[in-house]
Design a protein around this motif. Structure first.
Motif, PDB file in Angstrom:
ATOM      1  N   ASP A 279       8.531  21.905 -19.629  1.00 12.94           N
ATOM      2  CA  ASP A 279       8.503  20.447 -19.769  1.00 12.94           C
ATOM      3  C   ASP A 279       7.134  19.864 -19.433  1.00 12.94           C
ATOM      4  O   ASP A 279       6.352  20.460 -18.703  1.00 12.94           O
ATOM      5  N   GLU A 280       6.873  18.699 -19.953  1.00 10.05           N
ATOM      6  CA  GLU A 280       5.583  18.043 -19.700  1.00 10.05           C
ATOM      7  C   GLU A 280       5.539  17.463 -18.295  1.00 10.05           C
ATOM      8  O   GLU A 280       4.518  17.507 -17.621  1.00 10.05           O
ATOM      9  N   THR A 281       6.682  16.869 -17.855  1.00  8.07           N
ATOM     10  CA  THR A 281       6.703  16.221 -16.539  1.00  8.07           C
ATOM     11  C   THR A 281       7.038  17.243 -15.446  1.00  8.07           C
ATOM     12  O   THR A 281       7.764  18.207 -15.669  1.00  8.07           O
ATOM     13  N   ASN A 282       6.464  16.986 -14.274  1.00  9.78           N
ATOM     14  CA  ASN A 282       6.683  17.905 -13.160  1.00  9.78           C
ATOM     15  C   ASN A 282       7.663  17.318 -12.148  1.00  9.78           C
ATOM     16  O   ASN A 282       7.851  16.109 -12.065  1.00  9.78           O
ATOM     17  N   LEU A 283       8.233  18.204 -11.366  1.00 10.24           N
ATOM     18  CA  LEU A 283       9.128  17.780 -10.286  1.00 10.24           C
ATOM     19  C   LEU A 283       8.303  17.134  -9.185  1.00 10.24           C
ATOM     20  O   LEU A 283       7.256  17.640  -8.793  1.00 10.24           O
ATOM     21  N   LYS A 284       8.798  15.972  -8.704  1.00  9.97           N
ATOM     22  CA  LYS A 284       8.121  15.320  -7.579  1.00  9.97           C
ATOM     23  C   LYS A 284       8.832  15.712  -6.290  1.00  9.97           C
ATOM     24  O   LYS A 284       9.989  16.134  -6.318  1.00  9.97           O
ATOM     25  N   PRO A 285       8.144  15.559  -5.170  1.00 13.10           N
ATOM     26  CA  PRO A 285       8.805  15.888  -3.892  1.00 13.10           C
ATOM     27  C   PRO A 285      10.132  15.153  -3.775  1.00 13.10           C
ATOM     28  O   PRO A 285      10.207  13.945  -4.038  1.00 13.10           O
TER      29      PRO A 285
END
Lengths: 261, 164, 259
Positions: B117-123
């Motif tokens: 995916d383009e978006t990453n996991l945020k904290p």
């Protein structure tokens, strides 16, 4: 009490009891500056306790101790300890330290002198007591008399004004008793300290001291010059003084009864 | 001033002692002490049996973090696992987390397979695509009674058991 | 009935209070004590250098036997690969701090209690007091400070030599791959295990050395006099220290595990 000024050390009606055993019941004593005062008394009359009250090892129940015009309490105790040394009956030398280290310890722990200065002063004290040749020996490697001298060296190295001697001659033969008293007198003159000696050696005490005191059943029964002691008519004083005569009488009496039977 | 023998021996001991403490903390405690910044993400599993707090989190076999905590979601009784991973590691949102085992009954760990995916996991984000731990006992039980298909589906690489 | 129960209890309470005061006085004497570094060095030598052989010997044997027993048990389940974890966690969390402390009590603590007891007995402590030297500051403070430094160090050494012992019996003797052993060791031990290890070591050091000093310092208040009082004080020091170590181990473990 002829002095108009206050003596260096004044003890006023000291009381001390251990459980039911009353050891001191109002003992008083004046120690004039520069004098050698001997406290006499039979064994177990509280002479050592009196001295330990002075040294702060035992806390008295009541009474006052005045040193150099000031009451001895928690605030003046530190100053008193700096100016006073205590010689234990057992010498209480540090057996795991050499003679030099023993003498150096009070300087190391109570002054800000440098190591070199401490060494010089300690060696000087040892030299004055003719122990400098044995400075690296341990107390157990020294003879009884040398141990006594070492203890005195440790006591005087801090240049005290007052030295307390607890039975310095206990268990010594007459010749050594003389030697110890000579030593005390000699260094007392040399270093000009005031000395309080607790002993039961009557003859030596009468010869050596400036003042004698007799402690019996917790009270000071006599206090004065040695000459006054020899002429006192007090029954306890005379019985203590004339114990040899009493011994002679009882031996004679025993001989008579055994001869009669 | 020349050091005495005592000073030398005591100093030697202190040097050895400091070295021992340093080695222990750096070599063994390193996992949590050194390694730089981390962040926490969560993952929902239906079964975490055998996984414990402090377990490894690996990507492609490389340890990149630890299991921070395991708790039950009171809403749907699934297990929520908090994972503390190195912060330079950016994980896409379609990342898959699976619970795996070293050896047959060894430690459980969490393997992360990053997605594309383009978006990453945020904290604090949650990984939704997960594979729960294999319940070995029930797997063996099913194998014995001849219906292993379901178990095999959930863990195809680890338990390639062929139906009898 | 109440009196027979109450008196020992009161005595215990009084003893605990006196020991607490004694420990506080010793720490309070830090600024007043001169030439403390020199005394500290001597204490580090006594507790550190002198006890190093016994720590290393006991440590390696503990590791060897952990390796053997662990391998034997894990082998039954085919999980020898976990041997490193078993050995390292046992050593770091329990055996290291406890056994190192017990060994140090046996060697340094007993000597300390006897030494101070004899110094009390021969009026050396009274002599210090008459000189205006704080006897706690001179005799006890350096030992307590040394214990706080030395016990964690000895424990670390014990753990390291123990890990090596586990490697010797597990890998060298029983054929486990060394890499498997050491990687299991590294994986298993975490920072909080080490925290527990050093918290325990420091606490044990403080409490045992305080106990041994205290028993020696007040040897004259116990039963008997002279040499017998010193021997009784030394026995009490060692026995009570060991009991305290094990009891405190339990307390610290339960506190740190449930955090």
């Amino acid at each position: 009490m002829t002095d108009s000024s206050e003596p260096l050390l004044r003890i006023e009606s000291l009381h001390k009891r251990f459980d039911d055993n009353i050891v001191l019941a109002g003992a008083s004593l004046d120690v004039p500056r520069g004098s050698l005062v001997t406290v006499l008394g039979r064994s177990g009359t509280g002479k050592s306790v009196l001295l330990k009250c002075l040294a702060g090892i035992v806390t008295p129940d009541a009474g006052r101790i005045r040193f150099d015009g000031k009451d001895l309490d928690a605030s003046t105790r530190a100053d008193f300890r700096r100016r006073c040394s205590f010689l234990f009956q057992s010498n209480a030398l540090f057996d795991s330290l050499t003679a030099l280290e023993n003498v150096a310890l009070p300087l190391e722990q109570t002054t800000n002198l440098s190591d070199a200065e401490i060494r010089v002063q300690s060696l000087e004290a040892l030299k004055q007591l003719e122990l400098d040749a044995h400075h690296d020996r341990y107390p157990s490697q020294l003879s009884g008399g040398m141990q006594k001298r070492l203890a005195l060296a440790r006591a005087i190295v801090t240049k005290p004004e007052l030295v307390l001697f607890d039975e310095p001659t206990a268990g010594l033969d007459p010749l050594r008793r003389n030697a110890v008293f000579t030593m005390i007198l000699k260094y007392q003159r040399q270093f000009r300290f005031t000395a309080v000696v607790v002993t039961h050696d009557l003859d030596e005490a009468l010869i050596a001291s400036d003042r004698v005191a007799l402690l019996d059943s917790g009270k000071m029964l006599f206090e004065g010059a040695p000459t006054a002691f020899t002429t006192s008519t007090d029954p306890v004083v005379s019985s203590f003084r004339d114990s040899a005569a009493a011994l002679r009488e009882s031996v004679a009496a025993l001989r008579q009864t055994s001869a009669a039977s | 001033m020349k050091p005495t023998k005592l000073e030398l021996l005591a100093g030697l001991f202190v040097a050895i002692g400091i070295a021992a403490i340093a080695w222990l903390t750096i070599q063994l405690g390193a996992g949590a002490l050194v390694g730089g910044d981390t962040y926490v993400i969560e993952a929902r599993f239906t079964n975490t049996s055998g996984l414990s707090k402090g377990g490894n989190v690996v990507v492609a076999g490389v340890p990149v973090g630890r299991v921070e905590s395991i708790r039950v979601d009171p809403a749907d009784f699934t297990a929520i696992v908090s994972l503390r991973v190195l912060s330079h590691l950016k994980l896409p949102t379609d990342t898959i987390a699976s619970i795996k085992t070293t050896g047959l009954i060894g430690d459980k760990f969490i393997a992360i397979a990053p997605g594309a995916d383009e978006t990453n996991l945020k904290p604090g984000d949650r990984i939704v695509d997960t594979e729960s731990s294999v319940d070995l006992e029930s797997l063996i039980g099913k194998m014995a009674f001849g219906s292993v298909d379901k178990g095999a589906e959930s863990e195809p690489q680890q338990a390639p058991a062929s139906p009898p | 009935m109440l009196a027979t129960l109450g008196r020992p209890f009161l005595r215990l309470l009084g003893g605990m209070g006196r020991m607490a005061c004694f420990t506080v006085r010793s720490f309070a004497a830090v600024p007043k004590t001169r030439r403390l570094p020199r005394r500290l060095l001597r204490a580090i030598f006594e507790q550190g250098t002198r006890c190093l052989p016994v720590i290393l010997i006991v440590g390696i044997f503990t590791g060897l036997v952990l390796g053997l027993q662990g391998h034997y048990v894990l082998n039954r389940f085919g999980s020898e690969s976990l041997l490193g974890a078993l050995v390292s966690l046992s050593l770091v969390r329990e055996l290291g701090p406890v056994l190192a402390a017990l060994m140090l009590v046996g060697q340094a603590g007993s000597a300390l209690a006897a030494e101070i007891g004899i110094q009390r007995n021969s009026e050396q402590i009274a002599a210090l007091e008459t000189m205006g030297v704080s006897s706690e500051g001179y005799l006890v403070t350096p030992r307590l400070l040394a214990a706080l430094i030395v016990f964690p160090m000895q424990t670390a050494l014990f753990v390291l030599i123990g890990l090596y012992g586990g490697y010797l019996s597990g890998s060298a003797m029983l054929g486990l791959e060394p890499g498997v052993y050491w990687s299991a060791v590294e994986k298993a031990v975490e920072a909080r295990d080490l925290t527990e290890c050093f918290v325990k070591a420091g606490t044990f050091g403080l409490i045992t050395i305080a106990m041994c000093s205290y028993q020696g310092f007040y040897a004259h208040l116990g039963h008997g006099t002279g040499a017998r009082a010193v021997s009784a004080a030394t026995t009490r020091a060692v026995v009570l220290s060991c009991v305290l170590v094990l009891a405190l181990d339990d307390v610290i473990t339960s506190f740190l595990l449930h955090r």
